[in-house]
Every structure is written in C-alpha cells, then in structure tokens.
Design an enzyme around this catalytic site. Sequence first.
Site, PDB file in Angstrom:
ATOM      1  CB  ILE A   1       0.424  -0.765  -7.675  1.00  0.00           C
ATOM      2  CG1 ILE A   1      -0.838   0.106  -7.725  1.00  0.00           C
ATOM      3  CG2 ILE A   1       0.481  -1.637  -6.439  1.00  0.00           C
ATOM      4  CD1 ILE A   1      -2.077  -0.663  -8.160  1.00  0.00           C
TER       5      ILE A   1
ATOM      6  CE  LYS B   1     -11.560  -0.655 -10.099  1.00  0.00           C
ATOM      7  NZ  LYS B   1     -10.612  -1.458  -9.318  1.00  0.00           N
TER       8      LYS B   1
ATOM      9  CG  ASP C   1      -2.251   0.726   0.974  1.00  0.00           C
ATOM     10  OD1 ASP C   1      -2.216   1.948   0.719  1.00  0.00           O
ATOM     11  OD2 ASP C   1      -3.306   0.082   1.006  1.00  0.00           O
TER      12      ASP C   1
ATOM     13  CG  ASN D   1      -8.232  -4.416  -2.785  1.00  0.00           C
ATOM     14  OD1 ASN D   1      -9.460  -4.470  -2.907  1.00  0.00           O
ATOM     15  ND2 ASN D   1      -7.642  -3.571  -1.955  1.00  0.00           N
TER      16      ASN D   1
ATOM     17  CE1 TYR E   1     -12.971   2.574  -9.323  1.00  0.00           C
ATOM     18  CE2 TYR E   1     -15.223   2.084 -10.005  1.00  0.00           C
ATOM     19  CZ  TYR E   1     -14.141   1.836  -9.189  1.00  0.00           C
ATOM     20  OH  TYR E   1     -14.224   0.844  -8.239  1.00  0.00           O
TER      21      TYR E   1
HETATM   22  P1  NAI Z   1     -10.250   2.070  -0.092  1.00  0.00           P
HETATM   23  O1  NAI Z   1     -10.049   3.457  -0.602  1.00  0.00           O
HETATM   24  O2  NAI Z   1     -10.944   1.876   1.200  1.00  0.00           O
HETATM   25  O3  NAI Z   1      -8.855   1.286  -0.082  1.00  0.00           O
HETATM   26  C1  NAI Z   1      -8.008   1.296  -1.213  1.00  0.00           C
HETATM   27  C2  NAI Z   1      -6.575   1.104  -0.764  1.00  0.00           C
HETATM   28  O4  NAI Z   1      -5.723   1.186  -1.929  1.00  0.00           O
HETATM   29  C3  NAI Z   1      -6.108   2.218   0.199  1.00  0.00           C
HETATM   30  O5  NAI Z   1      -5.500   1.668   1.345  1.00  0.00           O
HETATM   31  C4  NAI Z   1      -5.132   3.028  -0.640  1.00  0.00           C
HETATM   32  O6  NAI Z   1      -4.103   3.640   0.123  1.00  0.00           O
HETATM   33  C5  NAI Z   1      -4.583   1.957  -1.586  1.00  0.00           C
HETATM   34  N1  NAI Z   1      -3.980   2.546  -2.790  1.00  0.00           N
HETATM   35  C6  NAI Z   1      -4.466   3.559  -3.539  1.00  0.00           C
HETATM   36  N2  NAI Z   1      -3.604   3.867  -4.524  1.00  0.00           N
HETATM   37  C7  NAI Z   1      -2.545   3.023  -4.408  1.00  0.00           C
HETATM   38  C8  NAI Z   1      -1.336   2.864  -5.134  1.00  0.00           C
HETATM   39  N3  NAI Z   1      -1.040   3.648  -6.181  1.00  0.00           N
HETATM   40  N4  NAI Z   1      -0.466   1.891  -4.748  1.00  0.00           N
HETATM   41  C9  NAI Z   1      -0.747   1.099  -3.672  1.00  0.00           C
HETATM   42  N5  NAI Z   1      -1.878   1.234  -2.932  1.00  0.00           N
HETATM   43  C10 NAI Z   1      -2.776   2.176  -3.304  1.00  0.00           C
HETATM   44  O7  NAI Z   1     -11.052   1.288  -1.268  1.00  0.00           O
HETATM   45  P2  NAI Z   1     -11.986  -0.012  -1.179  1.00  0.00           P
HETATM   46  O8  NAI Z   1     -13.389   0.430  -1.154  1.00  0.00           O
HETATM   47  O9  NAI Z   1     -11.471  -0.937  -0.169  1.00  0.00           O
HETATM   48  O10 NAI Z   1     -11.738  -0.590  -2.663  1.00  0.00           O
HETATM   49  C11 NAI Z   1     -10.805  -1.616  -2.940  1.00  0.00           C
HETATM   50  C12 NAI Z   1     -10.968  -1.999  -4.403  1.00  0.00           C
HETATM   51  O11 NAI Z   1     -12.310  -2.414  -4.667  1.00  0.00           O
HETATM   52  C13 NAI Z   1     -10.683  -0.855  -5.383  1.00  0.00           C
HETATM   53  O12 NAI Z   1     -10.006  -1.354  -6.511  1.00  0.00           O
HETATM   54  C14 NAI Z   1     -12.061  -0.370  -5.750  1.00  0.00           C
HETATM   55  O13 NAI Z   1     -12.078   0.231  -7.027  1.00  0.00           O
HETATM   56  C15 NAI Z   1     -12.842  -1.678  -5.754  1.00  0.00           C
HETATM   57  N6  NAI Z   1     -14.271  -1.516  -5.581  1.00  0.00           N
HETATM   58  C16 NAI Z   1     -14.792  -0.996  -4.409  1.00  0.00           C
HETATM   59  C17 NAI Z   1     -16.151  -0.849  -4.279  1.00  0.00           C
HETATM   60  C18 NAI Z   1     -16.787  -0.317  -3.023  1.00  0.00           C
HETATM   61  O14 NAI Z   1     -18.036  -0.160  -3.018  1.00  0.00           O
HETATM   62  N7  NAI Z   1     -16.056  -0.029  -1.972  1.00  0.00           N
HETATM   63  C19 NAI Z   1     -17.083  -1.228  -5.367  1.00  0.00           C
HETATM   64  C20 NAI Z   1     -16.424  -1.764  -6.523  1.00  0.00           C
HETATM   65  C21 NAI Z   1     -15.073  -1.895  -6.608  1.00  0.00           C
END
Ligand code: NAI
Length: 244
Positions: free
Chosen positions: A58, A152, A34, A84, A148
């Site tokens: 990443i 995706k 992360d 993720n 986005y």
């Molecule tokens: P979140 O924002 O709570 O967590 C995402 C994590 O990714 C964070 O800890 C952030 O620091 C890390 N991150 C961001 N950019 C980064 C980078 N360049 N390198 C390394 N780490 C990085 O998001 P959440 O909700 O947990 O989402 C996780 C995945 O699920 C994402 O890919 C999101 O698009 C996908 N998703 C989430 C949905 C939701 O309703 N929460 C719905 C559909 C997909």
Amino acid sequence: MNKRIAIITGAAKGIGKAIAQRMVSEDYFTILVDVDIENGKVLESELSDSAKFISCNISNNKDVENLFNLVIAEYGGVDVLVNNAGIIKDNVIWKMPVEDFDKVVDVNLKGTWLMCKGAGSLMREQKRGRIVNITSRAWLGNRGQSNYAASKAGVVGLTRVLALELGKYGVLVNAIAPGLIDTPLTQKLPENILEKLIQSQPTKSMGQPEDIANTVAFLCHETTQFITGQTIYVDGGKSIGAGI
Ligand code: NAI
C-alpha cells in the site's frame, strides 16, 4: 457482480483477517490486500468465491494504482474500504534510526492516504461509500512509539479531512482506534511486557480481532448514516486516562 465490494488492507492475518471474514458474513465480496502472499492466499481459499487476494504494497503508488485499475475493470467500483495494514518499529527516539521513522510513516500514513485517494476518488463519482481507517489508541501517546503514534495521529487528521471533503458526495469516513488486541503483532511482545500492558487496562484483558470487526460492520451498516469524521475507541477503556 451483484454483491457489494469491500477492500480490506492487511487482510492476511490478525485484525484484517477478522474484518475480511466479517464482511464476507455481511454478504460483501471482499478484496484481500496484503504483502503476505502465503497467508493471503490461504484466506482467499477459506473464503472461496466470496473473496479475491491481491498482492499489493500500500505504500507503493504504482501498486495502489494497479489495484484500483483492476478493481474498476473487474468489479466496476467499491462500496467499502478498510485501511487496516500497519506496522510497528518501536524504540525511544534517541535510539530510533531515521529509516524506522520513514518505514512506519510510509506504510501507516502514506499507504493509508494512497488507498484513500484511490477509493475516495471513485466513491465521489459513485456518490456513495464508506471508508474506515484503523488508527490506534497509541496516537494519544505511547513511550517508544514516536514514529507509530505520529503516523496514527496523521490517520486521525486524514480521516477528519476526508469526512469534510467527501460528506456531500454520500461518503462517510471514520476511524477506529484499537487498544491492546490479541494478534500476531502483539503476540511478538515479551511476556512480561504483555502482562504489564494487560494489567494497565481498566478491563484487565486484551481485545479480540472480532471486537474491531464488529465495529467496522457497525460503521458500514446501511442503518448507520449520520456518523462521519469520528474516531471510535475500541480499547477496553484505556483511552479514558490514568487509573489505579
Ligand atoms: P498484524 O501484523 O497481525 O497484521 C498486519 C497485516 O498488514 C499483515 O498481514 C501485514 O503483512 C500487512 N501489511 C504490512 N505492511 C503492508 C503493506 N505495506 N502493504 C500491505 N499490507 C501490509 O497487525 P494487527 O495487530 O492485525 O494490526 C492491524 C492494524 O491495527 C494495524 O494498522 C495496527 O497498527 C492496528 N492496531 C493494532 C493493535 C493491536 O493491539 N494488535 C492496537 C492498535 C492498532
């Protein structure tokens, strides 16, 4: 290391954290990747000797190369990669700055591709491995998410190509498309918008990060041997289409 190795990106919070916790309970040594160092280190200490946090952006090629060099040197290989990490920067296209398109595609698509390149090359040599890419139901179309959804949709295409390229080497590659999941990302939404989104769900509810973690565990389980190139929707039925 006699444990299997899983790398989880975006593991510091939300869905990634639940996936990391689940992989530890499945007896994997879990590498938490992360850019959020503070929360990443907290989780590392919670998971004690079953996890290591590595700060890595990443979307940065050098960071990803360093990560895989370290993984090879310290652990000798990788059994599971879960891509993720992802970000949103929503707006209708006529108001969206080009920088917000670039940033979202850079992390969600290029970052996932870089991680797949690192792990896929290693897994091809090992002749085993699982990659799970977290896409989104939004790739089917969501107003205000042209950047986005495009990123995706790219992840779905990437998953299908890698399933074709890596299948004969014993590597299975699948995607999970979450719907509305309760995480720090969705907790930022205004309350009235969130309520509208919940009411548009067939289940009238949000999913939990554990719903995604359970599906990752299923796709990575040793008894799951014949599923590859697929996108599995974990979205309370939202992807079915219009309902009243
Ligand atoms: P979140 O924002 O709570 O967590 C995402 C994590 O990714 C964070 O800890 C952030 O620091 C890390 N991150 C961001 N950019 C980064 C980078 N360049 N390198 C390394 N780490 C990085 O998001 P959440 O909700 O947990 O989402 C996780 C995945 O699920 C994402 O890919 C999101 O698009 C996908 N998703 C989430 C949905 C939701 O309703 N929460 C719905 C559909 C997909």
